[in-house]
Write a protein that holds these residues in place. Structure first.
Motif, PDB file in Angstrom:
ATOM      1  N   LEU A  26      -3.035 -12.702  -8.808  1.00 35.04           N
ATOM      2  CA  LEU A  26      -2.013 -11.649  -8.055  1.00 35.04           C
ATOM      3  C   LEU A  26      -1.889 -10.420  -8.741  1.00 35.04           C
ATOM      4  CD1 LEU A  26       0.113 -11.295  -5.994  1.00 35.04           C
ATOM      5  CD2 LEU A  26       1.925 -12.003  -7.883  1.00 35.04           C
ATOM      6  N   THR A  27      -2.628  -9.304  -7.933  1.00 29.42           N
ATOM      7  CA  THR A  27      -2.556  -8.010  -8.555  1.00 29.42           C
ATOM      8  C   THR A  27      -1.633  -7.280  -7.866  1.00 29.42           C
ATOM      9  OG1 THR A  27      -4.902  -8.272  -8.781  1.00 29.42           O
ATOM     10  CG2 THR A  27      -4.212  -6.270  -9.332  1.00 29.42           C
ATOM     11  N   ILE A  28      -0.734  -6.333  -8.512  1.00 27.75           N
ATOM     12  CA  ILE A  28       0.106  -5.425  -8.295  1.00 27.75           C
ATOM     13  C   ILE A  28      -0.499  -4.024  -8.815  1.00 27.75           C
ATOM     14  CG2 ILE A  28       2.521  -4.452  -8.093  1.00 27.75           C
ATOM     15  CD1 ILE A  28       3.237  -7.565  -8.535  1.00 27.75           C
ATOM     16  N   GLN A  29      -0.659  -3.031  -7.705  1.00 21.27           N
ATOM     17  CA  GLN A  29      -1.055  -1.735  -7.929  1.00 21.27           C
ATOM     18  C   GLN A  29      -0.374  -0.681  -7.317  1.00 21.27           C
ATOM     19  OE1 GLN A  29      -5.564  -1.648  -7.175  1.00 21.27           O
ATOM     20  NE2 GLN A  29      -5.544   0.544  -7.883  1.00 21.27           N
ATOM     21  N   THR A  30      -0.225   0.265  -8.236  1.00 17.48           N
ATOM     22  CA  THR A  30       0.429   1.548  -7.568  1.00 17.48           C
ATOM     23  C   THR A  30      -0.462   2.778  -7.638  1.00 17.48           C
ATOM     24  OG1 THR A  30       1.310   2.409  -9.678  1.00 17.48           O
ATOM     25  CG2 THR A  30       2.619   0.877  -8.453  1.00 17.48           C
ATOM     26  N   GLY A  31      -0.364   3.715  -6.683  1.00 19.21           N
ATOM     27  CA  GLY A  31      -1.128   4.880  -6.671  1.00 19.21           C
ATOM     28  C   GLY A  31      -0.512   6.157  -5.723  1.00 19.21           C
ATOM     29  N   ASN A  32      -1.000   7.258  -5.918  1.00 21.98           N
ATOM     30  CA  ASN A  32      -0.784   8.160  -5.233  1.00 21.98           C
ATOM     31  C   ASN A  32      -1.779   8.690  -4.058  1.00 21.98           C
ATOM     32  OD1 ASN A  32       1.521   9.150  -6.910  1.00 21.98           O
ATOM     33  ND2 ASN A  32      -0.088  10.232  -8.172  1.00 21.98           N
ATOM     34  N   VAL A  33      -1.514   8.661  -2.849  1.00 20.76           N
ATOM     35  CA  VAL A  33      -2.266   8.658  -1.722  1.00 20.76           C
ATOM     36  C   VAL A  33      -1.716  10.068  -0.872  1.00 20.76           C
ATOM     37  CG1 VAL A  33      -3.317   6.599  -1.719  1.00 20.76           C
ATOM     38  CG2 VAL A  33      -1.440   7.172  -0.076  1.00 20.76           C
ATOM     39  N   VAL A  34      -2.631  10.566   0.116  1.00 20.04           N
ATOM     40  CA  VAL A  34      -2.260  11.497   1.129  1.00 20.04           C
ATOM     41  C   VAL A  34      -2.566  10.802   2.408  1.00 20.04           C
ATOM     42  CG1 VAL A  34      -2.259  13.815   2.033  1.00 20.04           C
ATOM     43  CG2 VAL A  34      -2.248  13.407  -0.418  1.00 20.04           C
ATOM     44  N   LEU A  35      -1.585  10.651   3.338  1.00 23.27           N
ATOM     45  CA  LEU A  35      -1.653  10.267   4.721  1.00 23.27           C
ATOM     46  C   LEU A  35      -1.952  11.418   5.657  1.00 23.27           C
ATOM     47  CD1 LEU A  35       0.559   7.093   4.586  1.00 23.27           C
ATOM     48  CD2 LEU A  35      -1.581   7.153   4.022  1.00 23.27           C
ATOM     49  N   ASP A  36      -3.083  11.157   6.245  1.00 22.66           N
ATOM     50  CA  ASP A  36      -3.441  12.284   7.157  1.00 22.66           C
ATOM     51  C   ASP A  36      -2.946  12.201   8.632  1.00 22.66           C
ATOM     52  OD1 ASP A  36      -5.193  10.661   8.311  1.00 22.66           O
ATOM     53  OD2 ASP A  36      -6.850  11.551   7.519  1.00 22.66           O
ATOM     54  N   GLN A  37      -3.145  13.101   9.368  1.00 21.36           N
ATOM     55  CA  GLN A  37      -2.672  13.077  11.026  1.00 21.36           C
ATOM     56  C   GLN A  37      -3.327  11.998  11.656  1.00 21.36           C
ATOM     57  OE1 GLN A  37      -0.656  15.104  12.490  1.00 21.36           O
ATOM     58  NE2 GLN A  37      -0.279  16.728  11.413  1.00 21.36           N
ATOM     59  N   ASN A  38      -4.393  11.606  11.504  1.00 16.01           N
ATOM     60  CA  ASN A  38      -5.195  10.426  11.911  1.00 16.01           C
ATOM     61  C   ASN A  38      -4.457   9.154  11.620  1.00 16.01           C
ATOM     62  OD1 ASN A  38      -7.362  11.871  13.209  1.00 16.01           O
ATOM     63  ND2 ASN A  38      -8.548  11.788  11.343  1.00 16.01           N
ATOM     64  N   TYR A  39      -4.133   9.240  10.540  1.00 16.37           N
ATOM     65  CA  TYR A  39      -3.095   7.789  10.003  1.00 16.37           C
ATOM     66  C   TYR A  39      -1.788   7.643  10.658  1.00 16.37           C
ATOM     67  CZ  TYR A  39      -0.866   4.110   7.426  1.00 16.37           C
ATOM     68  OH  TYR A  39      -0.396   3.092   6.855  1.00 16.37           O
ATOM     69  N   ALA A  40      -1.123   9.015  10.863  1.00 15.50           N
ATOM     70  CA  ALA A  40      -0.071   9.309  11.278  1.00 15.50           C
ATOM     71  C   ALA A  40      -0.052   8.671  12.802  1.00 15.50           C
ATOM     72  CB  ALA A  40       0.713  10.189  11.148  1.00 15.50           C
ATOM     73  N   LYS A  41      -1.198   8.956  13.405  1.00 12.66           N
ATOM     74  CA  LYS A  41      -1.271   8.879  14.925  1.00 12.66           C
ATOM     75  C   LYS A  41      -1.150   7.327  15.118  1.00 12.66           C
ATOM     76  CE  LYS A  41      -4.323  10.083  18.863  1.00 12.66           C
ATOM     77  NZ  LYS A  41      -5.496  10.982  19.411  1.00 12.66           N
ATOM     78  N   ARG A  42      -1.820   6.382  14.436  1.00 10.32           N
ATOM     79  CA  ARG A  42      -1.708   5.263  14.514  1.00 10.32           C
ATOM     80  C   ARG A  42      -0.698   4.617  14.008  1.00 10.32           C
ATOM     81  NH1 ARG A  42      -6.749   5.978  11.604  1.00 10.32           N
ATOM     82  NH2 ARG A  42      -5.871   4.803   9.871  1.00 10.32           N
ATOM     83  N   HIS A  43       0.133   5.146  13.299  1.00 14.99           N
ATOM     84  CA  HIS A  43       1.542   4.581  12.617  1.00 14.99           C
ATOM     85  C   HIS A  43       2.627   5.674  12.862  1.00 14.99           C
ATOM     86  CE1 HIS A  43      -1.608   2.874  10.519  1.00 14.99           C
ATOM     87  NE2 HIS A  43      -0.966   1.602  10.348  1.00 14.99           N
ATOM     88  N   SER A  44       3.419   5.458  14.177  1.00 12.21           N
ATOM     89  CA  SER A  44       4.278   6.390  14.889  1.00 12.21           C
ATOM     90  C   SER A  44       5.353   6.784  13.938  1.00 12.21           C
ATOM     91  CB  SER A  44       4.980   5.992  15.973  1.00 12.21           C
ATOM     92  OG  SER A  44       5.514   4.998  15.821  1.00 12.21           O
ATOM     93  N   GLU A  45       5.694   5.841  12.946  1.00 16.27           N
ATOM     94  CA  GLU A  45       6.930   5.988  11.827  1.00 16.27           C
ATOM     95  C   GLU A  45       6.489   6.746  10.588  1.00 16.27           C
ATOM     96  OE1 GLU A  45       4.860   2.249  10.440  1.00 16.27           O
ATOM     97  OE2 GLU A  45       5.012   3.349  12.386  1.00 16.27           O
ATOM     98  N   VAL A  46       5.100   6.997  10.540  1.00 22.57           N
ATOM     99  CA  VAL A  46       4.533   7.815   9.300  1.00 22.57           C
ATOM    100  C   VAL A  46       4.548   9.335   9.521  1.00 22.57           C
ATOM    101  CG1 VAL A  46       2.577   8.113   7.813  1.00 22.57           C
ATOM    102  CG2 VAL A  46       3.506   6.003   8.433  1.00 22.57           C
ATOM    103  N   VAL A  47       5.096  10.219   8.610  1.00 22.20           N
ATOM    104  CA  VAL A  47       5.098  11.542   8.452  1.00 22.20           C
ATOM    105  C   VAL A  47       3.990  11.953   7.748  1.00 22.20           C
ATOM    106  CG1 VAL A  47       6.033  13.815   7.930  1.00 22.20           C
ATOM    107  CG2 VAL A  47       7.382  11.814   8.990  1.00 22.20           C
ATOM    108  N   PRO A  48       2.875  12.724   7.820  1.00 23.18           N
ATOM    109  CA  PRO A  48       1.696  13.143   7.143  1.00 23.18           C
ATOM    110  C   PRO A  48       2.297  13.867   5.991  1.00 23.18           C
ATOM    111  CG  PRO A  48       1.332  13.712   9.600  1.00 23.18           C
ATOM    112  CD  PRO A  48       2.703  13.287   9.518  1.00 23.18           C
ATOM    113  N   GLY A  49       1.238  13.506   5.018  1.00 18.13           N
ATOM    114  CA  GLY A  49       1.748  14.124   3.454  1.00 18.13           C
ATOM    115  C   GLY A  49       1.485  13.098   2.405  1.00 18.13           C
ATOM    116  N   PRO A  50       2.305  13.558   1.182  1.00 15.88           N
ATOM    117  CA  PRO A  50       1.648  12.929   0.183  1.00 15.88           C
ATOM    118  C   PRO A  50       2.718  11.426   0.105  1.00 15.88           C
ATOM    119  CG  PRO A  50       3.138  14.708  -0.263  1.00 15.88           C
ATOM    120  CD  PRO A  50       2.597  14.942   1.025  1.00 15.88           C
ATOM    121  N   HIS A  51       2.027  10.337  -0.230  1.00 15.01           N
ATOM    122  CA  HIS A  51       2.713   9.064   0.055  1.00 15.01           C
ATOM    123  C   HIS A  51       2.479   8.495  -1.453  1.00 15.01           C
ATOM    124  CE1 HIS A  51       3.168   9.774   3.816  1.00 15.01           C
ATOM    125  NE2 HIS A  51       4.232   9.050   3.966  1.00 15.01           N
TER     126      HIS A  51
END
Length: 448
Positions: free
Chosen positions: A204-229
């Protein structure tokens, strides 16, 4: 494309049908086929138009799932509200009796068993409220790594010795704002689910990281605001899931376990916690390979220092005057005993109108209003608005077994309203009362 077909005497109309098409890479996808008749003498030509409707189908599926969760949420919220009033009385009086009865007394173990059963029942109602997104968030600025490490201490005991727990934590993880208790519950539910998927052991692996979600991801997930996550990934090497099971994984009461071995609430609770904390979740799984959960939460723009309380249990006392408004007789009686034992002067009412009458006859100002949110005749919100002009310095603490009141939900999310979720213990109530009464003084000292 164009075809000629013989027709009968009736009119030939446009037809729209949905079919499955095969992509050149081999995967199937839904398409909409529109057939349009084109008259040509005594014959009719047909033109067909094909449109990829994968995105529309995805949005329709999300809407259906949202409506299903909302319906279950309304049911769960109502059940939890009534149950939490009963649990407040059970937990409260059992804890007060335990403080009075010596541990060597034969009654002590019976009282302890009552309290433990009440705690387990309270945990179930918390899960109901979590998946229905009706629990009140206690939002805190936090380092997710710290929450993972703290929960990890318990996870090692839960998952067993035959499963290797690996934590890969980003050394410079961004800060986030969420309810740490809910995040801990989320991790626990996912870990238990992973453990059950690895009956012969695994990783069982638990991992954390910094990512940036772009407009394309937000378009597929209406609850997401683009930016650092912040990304939280939980993966296992278990038996995996078929596409059919994967499509229903977040449905309340859906389980693949044997009868009596699962409530079917675990993953629904995870889904509710993620959504209530403003996050999004993705799941991928393959039979015989394992499952990967990816959770995304908005990152904060700047680091904010966390404030910690320095009160000891003995400090949760006071001499202030409290107006207590609660429609459940037993809950009201319990709260009176708790507050009076801590030194407070208490005026009690069974509903908002009675509370208003008491306030109108009170010459000295109240220091604190403790009120249930939903009551007959007059609710806590209306009472608070009527008393605010009369006692402008009075603090307010709202209490409820469920939280579908829009004002409370809005206020909590903006840290403007103090709220205590039922069921509560005597110590929890005492701590919250002292916290609310001291809040103004704390802010004043911070500005000096």
């Amino acid at each position: 494309m164009q075809h000629y077909l013989a027709t009968g005497e009736g009119p030939v109309l446009n037809r729209i049908i949905e079919i499955t098409a095969l992509h050149r890479d081999g995967h199937e996808f839904p398409v909409e086929l529109t057939i349009v008749p084109i008259p040509d003498g005594d014959r009719v030509a047909f033109s067909g138009f094909v449109r990829d409707i994968s995105e529309r189908k995805s949005l329709e599926s999300q809407l259906q799932q949202s409506q299903k969760m909302e319906a279950f949420g309304q049911l769960a919220g109502g059940v939890a509200h009534d149950f939490n009033n009963l649990l407040t009385v059970i937990l409260g009086f059992s804890e007060m009796l335990l403080m009075e009865v010596p541990q060597q007394d034969s009654m002590w173990s019976s009282l302890k068993a009552i309290g433990d059963a009440g705690e387990r029942a309270a945990g179930l109602t918390r899960q109901l409220l979590a998946f229905s997104r009706q629990s009140v968030l206690e939002l805190k600025v936090l380092d997710l790594n710290a929450t993972v490490e703290e929960t990890g201490k318990m996870l090692r005991r839960v998952i067993g010795e035959d499963i290797l727990l690996a934590m890969v934590l980003h050394p410079k993880l961004r800060w986030m704002k969420a309810d740490p208790g809910q995040l801990g519950q989320l991790l626990m539910n996912l870990a238990v689910n992973a453990r059950d998927a690895m009956p012969k052991g695994g990783r069982l692996t638990i991992q954390t990281g910094n990512v940036v979600l772009d407009q394309n991801y937000a378009k597929r997930h209406s609850e997401v605001v683009p930016g650092p996550h912040i990304m939280l990934t939980i993966s296992d090497t278990g038996v995996g899931m078929t596409p059919e099971v994967l499509s229903r994984i977040f449905e309340p009461f859906f389980t693949t376990k044997d009868v009596g071995k699962g409530t079917g609430l675990g993953m629904a609770v995870v889904h509710g916690i993620v959504k209530q904390n403003g996050g999004s979740i993705e799941v991928s799984s393959e039979p015989g390979v394992g499952t990967v959960f990816k959770l995304y939460f908005s990152a904060m723009d700047e680091e904010v220092a966390k404030l910690s309380s320095h009160h000891s249990e003995k400090a949760y006392r006071g001499t202030e005057t409290v107006l207590l408004v609660e429609d459940e007789d037993n809950v009201r009686g319990l709260a009176i005993l708790i507050l009076q034992a801590r030194g407070y002067t208490v005026f009690a009412a069974s509903d908002g109108k009675e509370g208003l009458r008491i306030a109108e006859n009170q010459k000295k100002p109240f220091d604190l209003l403790i009120t249930d949110v939903v009551m007959p005749k007059m609710g806590g919100h209306e009472l608070a608005e009527l008393l605010r002009p009369r006692f402008p310095r009075m603090k307010m603490l709202f209490v409820s077994g469920y939280t579908d009141d829009a004002m409370i939900r809005h206020g909590i999310l903006h840290d403007e309203v103090a709220f205590l979720q039922k069921p509560f213990s005597p110590l929890t109530l005492a701590k919250k009362v002292r916290e609310v009464l001291d809040a103004g003084e704390t802010r004043r000292q911070e500005t000096l």
